[in-house]
Scaffold this motif. Structure first.
Motif, PDB file in Angstrom:
ATOM      1  N   LEU A 209       0.831  -1.205   0.000  1.00  0.00           N
ATOM      2  CA  LEU A 209       0.000   0.000   0.000  1.00  0.00           C
ATOM      3  C   LEU A 209       0.866   1.255   0.000  1.00  0.00           C
ATOM      4  O   LEU A 209       0.528   2.257  -0.653  1.00  0.00           O
ATOM      5  N   THR A 210       1.983   1.223   0.723  1.00  0.00           N
ATOM      6  CA  THR A 210       2.906   2.361   0.689  1.00  0.00           C
ATOM      7  C   THR A 210       3.497   2.528  -0.704  1.00  0.00           C
ATOM      8  O   THR A 210       3.625   3.653  -1.206  1.00  0.00           O
ATOM      9  N   ALA A 211       3.870   1.423  -1.346  1.00  0.00           N
ATOM     10  CA  ALA A 211       4.426   1.501  -2.701  1.00  0.00           C
ATOM     11  C   ALA A 211       3.423   2.111  -3.668  1.00  0.00           C
ATOM     12  O   ALA A 211       3.784   2.923  -4.529  1.00  0.00           O
ATOM     13  N   LEU A 223       3.176   0.520 -11.793  1.00  0.00           N
ATOM     14  CA  LEU A 223       3.450  -0.073 -10.485  1.00  0.00           C
ATOM     15  C   LEU A 223       3.648  -1.567 -10.689  1.00  0.00           C
ATOM     16  O   LEU A 223       2.755  -2.268 -11.155  1.00  0.00           O
ATOM     17  N   LEU A 224       4.826  -2.062 -10.328  1.00  0.00           N
ATOM     18  CA  LEU A 224       5.190  -3.460 -10.528  1.00  0.00           C
ATOM     19  C   LEU A 224       5.366  -4.122  -9.166  1.00  0.00           C
ATOM     20  O   LEU A 224       6.295  -3.787  -8.419  1.00  0.00           O
ATOM     21  N   ILE A 225       4.483  -5.052  -8.840  1.00  0.00           N
ATOM     22  CA  ILE A 225       4.507  -5.754  -7.561  1.00  0.00           C
ATOM     23  C   ILE A 225       5.033  -7.161  -7.798  1.00  0.00           C
ATOM     24  O   ILE A 225       4.405  -7.959  -8.504  1.00  0.00           O
ATOM     25  N   LEU A 226       6.192  -7.454  -7.219  1.00  0.00           N
ATOM     26  CA  LEU A 226       6.868  -8.724  -7.473  1.00  0.00           C
ATOM     27  C   LEU A 226       6.789  -9.628  -6.248  1.00  0.00           C
ATOM     28  O   LEU A 226       7.009  -9.199  -5.119  1.00  0.00           O
ATOM     29  N   THR A 227       6.497 -10.908  -6.501  1.00  0.00           N
ATOM     30  CA  THR A 227       6.311 -11.864  -5.425  1.00  0.00           C
ATOM     31  C   THR A 227       6.878 -13.217  -5.845  1.00  0.00           C
ATOM     32  O   THR A 227       7.716 -13.286  -6.738  1.00  0.00           O
ATOM     33  N   ASP A 228       6.403 -14.305  -5.227  1.00  0.00           N
ATOM     34  CA  ASP A 228       6.972 -15.619  -5.525  1.00  0.00           C
ATOM     35  C   ASP A 228       6.025 -16.516  -6.306  1.00  0.00           C
ATOM     36  O   ASP A 228       6.218 -17.734  -6.361  1.00  0.00           O
ATOM     37  N   GLU A 251     -12.568  -6.276 -10.580  1.00  0.00           N
ATOM     38  CA  GLU A 251     -12.435  -7.733 -10.649  1.00  0.00           C
ATOM     39  C   GLU A 251     -11.461  -8.249  -9.600  1.00  0.00           C
ATOM     40  O   GLU A 251     -11.677  -9.323  -9.017  1.00  0.00           O
ATOM     41  N   LEU A 252     -10.391  -7.498  -9.354  1.00  0.00           N
ATOM     42  CA  LEU A 252      -9.457  -7.909  -8.301  1.00  0.00           C
ATOM     43  C   LEU A 252     -10.146  -7.904  -6.945  1.00  0.00           C
ATOM     44  O   LEU A 252      -9.995  -8.837  -6.149  1.00  0.00           O
ATOM     45  N   ARG A 253     -10.901  -6.850  -6.666  1.00  0.00           N
ATOM     46  CA  ARG A 253     -11.556  -6.753  -5.358  1.00  0.00           C
ATOM     47  C   ARG A 253     -12.653  -7.794  -5.208  1.00  0.00           C
ATOM     48  O   ARG A 253     -12.969  -8.217  -4.095  1.00  0.00           O
ATOM     49  N   GLY A 254     -13.250  -8.200  -6.306  1.00  0.00           N
ATOM     50  CA  GLY A 254     -14.320  -9.195  -6.232  1.00  0.00           C
ATOM     51  C   GLY A 254     -13.834 -10.616  -6.364  1.00  0.00           C
ATOM     52  O   GLY A 254     -14.642 -11.555  -6.406  1.00  0.00           O
ATOM     53  N   GLY A 255     -12.514 -10.802  -6.409  1.00  0.00           N
ATOM     54  CA  GLY A 255     -11.974 -12.130  -6.662  1.00  0.00           C
ATOM     55  C   GLY A 255     -11.612 -12.920  -5.433  1.00  0.00           C
ATOM     56  O   GLY A 255     -10.986 -13.982  -5.538  1.00  0.00           O
ATOM     57  N   GLY A 256     -11.980 -12.422  -4.240  1.00  0.00           N
ATOM     58  CA  GLY A 256     -11.693 -13.169  -3.029  1.00  0.00           C
ATOM     59  C   GLY A 256     -10.259 -13.093  -2.579  1.00  0.00           C
ATOM     60  O   GLY A 256      -9.756 -14.019  -1.929  1.00  0.00           O
ATOM     61  N   PHE A 257      -9.559 -11.976  -2.880  1.00  0.00           N
ATOM     62  CA  PHE A 257      -8.151 -11.855  -2.513  1.00  0.00           C
ATOM     63  C   PHE A 257      -7.940 -10.975  -1.284  1.00  0.00           C
ATOM     64  O   PHE A 257      -6.839 -10.501  -1.041  1.00  0.00           O
ATOM     65  N   THR A 258      -8.997 -10.757  -0.498  1.00  0.00           N
ATOM     66  CA  THR A 258      -8.896  -9.809   0.611  1.00  0.00           C
ATOM     67  C   THR A 258      -8.006 -10.316   1.739  1.00  0.00           C
ATOM     68  O   THR A 258      -7.428  -9.532   2.478  1.00  0.00           O
ATOM     69  N   GLY A 259      -7.879 -11.618   1.893  1.00  0.00           N
ATOM     70  CA  GLY A 259      -7.057 -12.168   2.961  1.00  0.00           C
ATOM     71  C   GLY A 259      -5.757 -12.724   2.429  1.00  0.00           C
ATOM     72  O   GLY A 259      -5.539 -12.834   1.226  1.00  0.00           O
ATOM     73  N   GLY A 260      -4.873 -13.104   3.360  1.00  0.00           N
ATOM     74  CA  GLY A 260      -3.627 -13.739   2.972  1.00  0.00           C
ATOM     75  C   GLY A 260      -2.643 -12.774   2.351  1.00  0.00           C
ATOM     76  O   GLY A 260      -2.882 -11.563   2.259  1.00  0.00           O
ATOM     77  N   PRO A 261      -1.524 -13.303   1.881  1.00  0.00           N
ATOM     78  CA  PRO A 261      -0.467 -12.432   1.339  1.00  0.00           C
ATOM     79  C   PRO A 261      -0.844 -11.712   0.047  1.00  0.00           C
ATOM     80  O   PRO A 261      -0.281 -10.668  -0.266  1.00  0.00           O
ATOM     81  N   MET A 262      -1.797 -12.262  -0.725  1.00  0.00           N
ATOM     82  CA  MET A 262      -2.160 -11.622  -1.990  1.00  0.00           C
ATOM     83  C   MET A 262      -3.111 -10.451  -1.792  1.00  0.00           C
ATOM     84  O   MET A 262      -3.198  -9.560  -2.649  1.00  0.00           O
ATOM     85  N   PRO A 264      -3.209  -7.601   0.199  1.00  0.00           N
ATOM     86  CA  PRO A 264      -2.656  -6.240   0.098  1.00  0.00           C
ATOM     87  C   PRO A 264      -2.088  -5.928  -1.281  1.00  0.00           C
ATOM     88  O   PRO A 264      -2.154  -4.781  -1.741  1.00  0.00           O
ATOM     89  N   LYS A 265      -1.531  -6.926  -1.967  1.00  0.00           N
ATOM     90  CA  LYS A 265      -0.990  -6.705  -3.306  1.00  0.00           C
ATOM     91  C   LYS A 265      -2.110  -6.355  -4.279  1.00  0.00           C
ATOM     92  O   LYS A 265      -1.991  -5.431  -5.093  1.00  0.00           O
ATOM     93  N   ALA A 266      -3.208  -7.124  -4.202  1.00  0.00           N
ATOM     94  CA  ALA A 266      -4.355  -6.844  -5.075  1.00  0.00           C
ATOM     95  C   ALA A 266      -4.932  -5.462  -4.792  1.00  0.00           C
ATOM     96  O   ALA A 266      -5.260  -4.706  -5.715  1.00  0.00           O
ATOM     97  N   GLU A 267      -5.056  -5.109  -3.511  1.00  0.00           N
ATOM     98  CA  GLU A 267      -5.600  -3.803  -3.156  1.00  0.00           C
ATOM     99  C   GLU A 267      -4.676  -2.679  -3.608  1.00  0.00           C
ATOM    100  O   GLU A 267      -5.132  -1.639  -4.107  1.00  0.00           O
TER     101      GLU A 267
END
Length: 307
Positions: A209-211, A223-228, A251-262, A264-267
């Motif tokens: 979120l800061t990025a 904005l490029l968010i890199l992960t594993d 679509e990102l917000r409606g995709g069930g990504f609100t929890g876990g490590p993904m 904050p990246k989706a948001e």
């Protein structure tokens, strides 16, 4: 093109690795290899995670008999910015001869009345047996939540309002400098309403979120968010799992990504795209160049074309 790159916390420490200095020094070469090609062609700002490093320093500080009170998280976060920034800067210096590189310890302004301060939820540090956690909660006023068979400290994670050194980052970029900053979401601070004096707080600001906020304020193009993982997955770890190669913020917000490590990246990607109209992407570190050129990762674009 101006790109803000948000490195995941696994960039220097992969899951299950010992947090030794030599391990992190070896892993940083992989980061440099992934980003050097982008840095040759674009203006780059690198932000990074610090979860494993912050947890290690917090545990060491809490166990140090020479300290009457453990170091606060804001100062420990500043230490990780310096350490990780130094590792990245040295490796990039060797890979990009002649390129100006600067590491900044940056501060992230948060609101003193942010509701997160009343609802600590961000895990920090090691897992304790329940009886030890209860003793620490009573003696130090820490908050704990269940984590596996034990309990782990939780701290507030307030919303970032502004990176205090954004103007300095902008000046450095304009002068051709590659900037490494906002590590671990930045050192969280509040500002006095009357004097503007900054005070560190016991909190951890979400790095993605800061990025996104920094990218918006720097008027970044991408904005490029890199992960594993190579991309965002719909139905992750279910029989119906499938790669999501393109998405809108909705679509990102409606995709069930609100929890876990993904989550904050989706948001973070959704916010940047909504507020700027520019693209964001989420994908694997090793494919950074391919992601920017549309050949890998999950590309996030606006719901409607921006006029």
């Amino acid at each position: 093109m101006r790109i803000v790159v948000a490195l995941g916390g696994n960039a220097l420490l992969h899951r299950g690795e010992r947090p030794d200095a030599a391990v992190q020094e070896a892993n940083v070469d992989r980061v440099t290899t992934a980003l050097a090609a982008l840095a040759h062609e674009h203006e780059i700002v690198i932000t990074h995670g610090n979860g494993p490093q912050l947890g290690l320093l917090a545990a060491e500080s809490a166990a140090d008999p020479a300290l009457s009170v453990p170091y606060p998280l804001d100062l420990l976060g500043a230490q990780t910015q310096g350490m990780i920034g130094s590792l990245l800067a040295r490796s990039l210096h060797d890979a990009l001869p002649g390129r100006r590189i600067a590491v900044l310890v940056t501060h992230t302004l948060v609101r003193a009345d942010d509701p997160a301060f009343d609802h600590p939820a961000k895990f920090v540090g090691q897992v304790y047996p329940p009886d030890v956690a209860s003793s620490l909660a009573a003696g130090r006023g820490w908050h704990f939540a269940a984590h596996g068979t034990g309990r782990r400290r939780v701290v507030p994670s307030p919303e970032p309002e502004r990176v205090c050194e954004t103007d300095i980052v902008h000046e450095l970029l304009t002068g051709g400098t590659l900037v490494i900053c906002a590590g671990g979401g930045g050192v969280p601070v509040t500002a006095d309403r009357d004097t503007g004096a900054l005070t560190g707080v016991e909190a951890v600001v979400d790095k993605d979120l800061t990025a996104a906020l920094l990218a918006e304020d720097l008027e970044a193009d991408f904005l490029l968010i890199l992960t594993d993982v190579p991309c965002v997955y719909s139905g992750y770890r279910t029989p119906g799992q499938r790669p999501l190669l393109g998405a809108t913020p909705g679509e990102l917000r409606g995709g069930g990504f609100t929890g876990g490590p993904m989550g904050p990246k989706a948001e973070a990607a959704a916010r940047f795209v909504e507020r700027t109209g520019g693209p964001a992407a989420i994908g694997a570190l090793d494919a950074a160049y391919e992601i920017v050129h549309g050949r890998s990762g999950t590309l996030v674009r606006p719901d409607l074309p921006v006029e």
